[in-house]
Design a protein around this motif. Structure first.
Motif, short mmCIF file in Angstrom:
data_model
loop_
_atom_site.label_atom_id
_atom_site.label_comp_id
_atom_site.label_asym_id
_atom_site.label_seq_id
_atom_site.Cartn_x
_atom_site.Cartn_y
_atom_site.Cartn_z
N ILE A 112 0.84 -1.20 0.00
CA ILE A 112 0.00 0.00 0.00
C ILE A 112 0.87 1.25 0.00
O ILE A 112 0.63 2.19 -0.77
N GLN A 113 1.89 1.28 0.84
CA GLN A 113 2.75 2.46 0.93
C GLN A 113 3.50 2.71 -0.38
O GLN A 113 3.63 3.85 -0.83
N VAL A 117 2.92 6.26 -2.52
CA VAL A 117 3.98 7.18 -2.96
C VAL A 117 3.89 7.42 -4.47
O VAL A 117 3.93 8.56 -4.94
N ALA A 118 3.73 6.34 -5.23
CA ALA A 118 3.64 6.47 -6.69
C ALA A 118 2.40 7.26 -7.10
O ALA A 118 2.46 8.11 -8.00
N THR A 119 1.29 7.01 -6.44
CA THR A 119 0.06 7.73 -6.76
C THR A 119 0.18 9.21 -6.42
O THR A 119 -0.26 10.07 -7.20
N MET A 120 0.80 9.52 -5.29
CA MET A 120 0.99 10.92 -4.91
C MET A 120 1.90 11.65 -5.91
O MET A 120 1.61 12.78 -6.30
N LEU A 121 2.96 10.99 -6.33
CA LEU A 121 3.84 11.60 -7.33
C LEU A 121 3.08 11.83 -8.65
O LEU A 121 3.22 12.87 -9.28
N PHE A 148 -9.03 13.29 -10.37
CA PHE A 148 -10.06 12.71 -9.50
C PHE A 148 -9.82 11.22 -9.27
O PHE A 148 -10.00 10.71 -8.17
N LYS A 149 -9.39 10.50 -10.32
CA LYS A 149 -9.11 9.07 -10.16
C LYS A 149 -7.92 8.85 -9.24
O LYS A 149 -7.94 7.93 -8.41
N GLU A 153 -7.99 6.96 -5.73
CA GLU A 153 -7.07 5.87 -5.43
C GLU A 153 -6.40 6.09 -4.07
O GLU A 153 -6.25 5.16 -3.29
N GLN A 154 -6.02 7.34 -3.79
CA GLN A 154 -5.43 7.65 -2.49
C GLN A 154 -6.41 7.34 -1.37
O GLN A 154 -6.04 6.76 -0.35
N ARG A 155 -7.65 7.74 -1.53
CA ARG A 155 -8.67 7.45 -0.50
C ARG A 155 -8.86 5.95 -0.33
O ARG A 155 -9.01 5.45 0.78
N TRP A 156 -8.87 5.22 -1.45
CA TRP A 156 -9.04 3.77 -1.38
C TRP A 156 -7.85 3.13 -0.68
O TRP A 156 -8.02 2.20 0.11
N LEU A 157 -6.65 3.61 -0.96
CA LEU A 157 -5.46 3.09 -0.29
C LEU A 157 -5.54 3.35 1.22
O LEU A 157 -5.17 2.48 2.03
N ASP A 158 -6.01 4.54 1.61
CA ASP A 158 -6.21 4.84 3.03
C ASP A 158 -7.19 3.83 3.64
O ASP A 158 -6.97 3.32 4.74
N HIS A 159 -8.26 3.55 2.92
CA HIS A 159 -9.26 2.58 3.38
C HIS A 159 -8.63 1.19 3.52
O HIS A 159 -8.85 0.51 4.54
#
Length: 173
Positions: A112-113, A117-121, A148-149, A153-159
């Motif tokens: 997940i981490q 990181v990749a999604t945030m970048l 938005f996607k 994805e970030q929200r889903w990763l948090d979940h």
């Protein structure tokens, strides 16, 4: 979206030659879906074979120009009026990866981490691209969709992380 329908949509506003279609497609999509010129000409050949476009002669520089046919307009109208079904979208590799990490007993938090990181970048890159965009309204809509996607994805990763932590605590009991 298929390249086929994208080219028909561009041709619906007037005749164009292959390279022009490639540039307008990439500009409209914010270059998020780069096209190889070979893809454009292969698709145009298939569209011509299917009666959806017709060669419209050549422009002043001798480039082959294509026009949309009535059958092409009908196909485009059918495409625009048909919702995209979830089954039309590719499999979600990230969801499968995380599920397989769980099933395989791997360190899900690490998977997940790494993705976070990749999604945030990617999100930062998309935000910069949106600020620098000069392709107009269509390009902005595509970039907004991608942003938005990425945010979803970030929200889903948090979940996933929260559920994973909760499951770990329950297993410890």
């Amino acid at each position: 979206m298929s390249i086929r329908h994208g080219l028909l949509a561009l041709l619906s506003s007037g005749p164009r030659y292959g390279y022009q279609l490639r540039v307008e497609f990439e500009t409209s999509t914010g270059a998020t879906w780069p096209l190889n010129i070979g893809q454009v000409y292969t698709t145009l050949s298939r569209l011509e074979r299917d009666g959806l476009v017709a060669p419209g002669g050549a422009d002043e520089q001798g480039r082959a120009v294509y026009t949309i046919t009535e059958a092409g307009r009908e196909e485009l109208e059918r495409w625009f009026s048909t919702p995209v079904a979830p089954s039309d979208r590719p499999r979600d590799e990230l969801a499968i990866k995380i599920a397989m990490a769980v099933a395989g007993g791997l360190d899900v938090a690490e998977v997940i981490q790494t993705q976070r990181v990749a999604t945030m970048l990617g999100l930062q890159e998309l935000t910069r691209a949106k600020r620098a965009a000069t392709g107009g309204f269509a390009q902005r809509l595509v970039l907004d969709s991608l942003i938005f996607k990425a945010e979803a994805e970030q929200r889903w990763l948090d979940h996933c992380e929260a559920v994973s932590q909760q499951m770990s605590k329950e297993q410890e009991r």
